[in-house]
Scaffold this motif. Sequence first.
Motif, PDB file in Angstrom:
ATOM      1  N   ALA A 119       0.841  -1.205   0.000  1.00  0.00           N
ATOM      2  CA  ALA A 119       0.000   0.000   0.000  1.00  0.00           C
ATOM      3  C   ALA A 119       0.876   1.255   0.000  1.00  0.00           C
ATOM      4  CB  ALA A 119      -0.930   0.004   1.214  1.00  0.00           C
ATOM      5  N   HIS A 122       2.310   1.689  -3.541  1.00  0.00           N
ATOM      6  CA  HIS A 122       1.252   2.205  -4.420  1.00  0.00           C
ATOM      7  C   HIS A 122       0.951   3.672  -4.135  1.00  0.00           C
ATOM      8  CE1 HIS A 122       0.005  -2.109  -5.271  1.00  0.00           C
ATOM      9  NE2 HIS A 122       0.129  -1.571  -6.457  1.00  0.00           N
ATOM     10  N   ARG A 125       3.489   5.778  -5.685  1.00  0.00           N
ATOM     11  CA  ARG A 125       3.392   5.702  -7.143  1.00  0.00           C
ATOM     12  C   ARG A 125       2.251   6.558  -7.684  1.00  0.00           C
ATOM     13  NH1 ARG A 125       2.830  -0.347  -8.677  1.00  0.00           N
ATOM     14  NH2 ARG A 125       4.961  -0.460  -7.888  1.00  0.00           N
ATOM     15  N   GLU A 126       1.227   6.779  -6.845  1.00  0.00           N
ATOM     16  CA  GLU A 126      -0.026   7.350  -7.360  1.00  0.00           C
ATOM     17  C   GLU A 126      -0.354   8.757  -6.860  1.00  0.00           C
ATOM     18  OE1 GLU A 126      -2.880   4.346  -6.231  1.00  0.00           O
ATOM     19  OE2 GLU A 126      -2.010   2.875  -7.617  1.00  0.00           O
ATOM     20  N   PHE A 205      -1.471   8.175   7.116  1.00  0.00           N
ATOM     21  CA  PHE A 205      -1.483   6.918   6.343  1.00  0.00           C
ATOM     22  C   PHE A 205      -0.213   6.116   6.623  1.00  0.00           C
ATOM     23  CE2 PHE A 205       0.502   5.043   2.579  1.00  0.00           C
ATOM     24  CZ  PHE A 205      -0.380   4.014   2.297  1.00  0.00           C
TER      25      PHE A 205
END
Lengths: 252, 252
Positions: A119, A122, A125-126, A205
């Motif tokens: 997670a 990602h 990356r996003e 997060f």
Amino acid sequence: MAFEKRLRAIGAARYHDKHPFHQMLHGGGCSMTQVRAWVINRYYYQSRIPMKDAAFLSRCEDPQLRRIWRSRIEDHDGGISEGGGIRRWLKLAEAVGLDPDFVASTHGVLAGTRFAVDAYVHFVREKPLLEAVASSLTELFAPAIHENRIAGLLKHYAFADDSALSYFRQRLNEAPQDVRFGLAFVLDHADTLEKQDAAAAALTFKTDVLWSQLDTLHSAYVAPARIPPGGWDGREGVTGALDENPLRGAAE
Amino acid sequence: MAFEKRLRAIGAARYHDKHPFHQMLHGGGCSMTQVRAWVINRYYYQSRIPMKDAAFLSRCEDPQLRRIWRSRIEDHDGGISEGGGIRRWLKLAEAVGLDPDFVASTHGVLAGTRFAVDAYVHFVREKPLLEAVASSLTELFAPAIHENRIAGLLKHYAFADDSALSYFRQRLNEAPQDVRFGLAFVLDHADTLEKQDAAAAALTFKTDVLWSQLDTLHSAYVAPARIPPGGWDGREGVTGALDENPLRGAAE
């Protein structure tokens, strides 16, 4: 400054130094099986950090920012022959009686560890670069936990010596300069309340990513232990003495 | 056929019907706080299924395959005004004494649940179509758990009635046709040992996604409960009677 205070308060409330597994680990309360499970699972996190940083570089148009950020990959991967964080972690694996090839295969990693760490990759990356940088700021809180860990492991565990713990000592040198840059970047670029909210959410997060790894480990390997189907059984890849009473999963 | 047997054996060994949380839930051993935590967290899975299926469609060049697969989105999302799986799940949320808007906000979802479910969406977004289809084959094992769940909830919990449980009854109608197609697709396209290995690994991955969600839930809400920082506290969004002794996290 209020925003920096807000970021530091996230660490004070949520950083994984407060997780009961770390308290067991640093206080000498872990069996060797539990120490090994931690080393195996935490390796997965180490192994994904350079991939996370490469994802960051791949989205970064400013060559100067890339040059600065690249040192993170260099620190972890090292050179073709000389050491780096990943090889230092495998030294720790050897010291706790694990076959480093087994650890590096990631075959013993819990699914929950993979989900949490992936997670993070990602996310970087996003998400917008500001949030990607903000998610690295858990390093603000890392030196204290590394100091405690070095002291606690040296005091309580026979395996602990300078070679075994070289990963943590080296991070004490590397992390402060990384985080100085990251914090300055976030304070500089989060120039609206909306961006500050996003940066704070990114750091939150990341504390979840770290906490969740320890929850997964605790759930699998601390009594009442529930090793998930296919989870590491406390024996595979072990080169040292087995615990007298290796853990067994309730799910078997 | 040997390959179909191999796929079914993965379910027999690893499907989440064997997780202790489901045994508690179906046997009447859960407090209302635990039932609610399950409803809140499982909603996140439901909410991501149509996004997962949309990711599949977005990568699918064959219009006939898209037409067949699209029914999965229709089943879960329903129409603008008529029901679908997501609205039926929110009926269950109401029946257990939760504000459906709170559940739909996903604000009470554990980080570990998000990491596991998001891993599934990423998997379908990134892997070859064969593996994406194979990862849906946990539905082979779903009818039995839905039957048990309906019987167990009706027997043990005052909230359970036909309206509350309509999600599960409807899945008993929908899942068999979905999985007939998915199984035939996988058996047809996995025409080398390498592809069979990849399909089996995809199904194994998916059983990990389901198991990990229950591990996270169990770790947070079953004694000795360790609610992670920021995790749902058993009170927010509750419209029914609180448990006399709501759970408290060790981390507070």
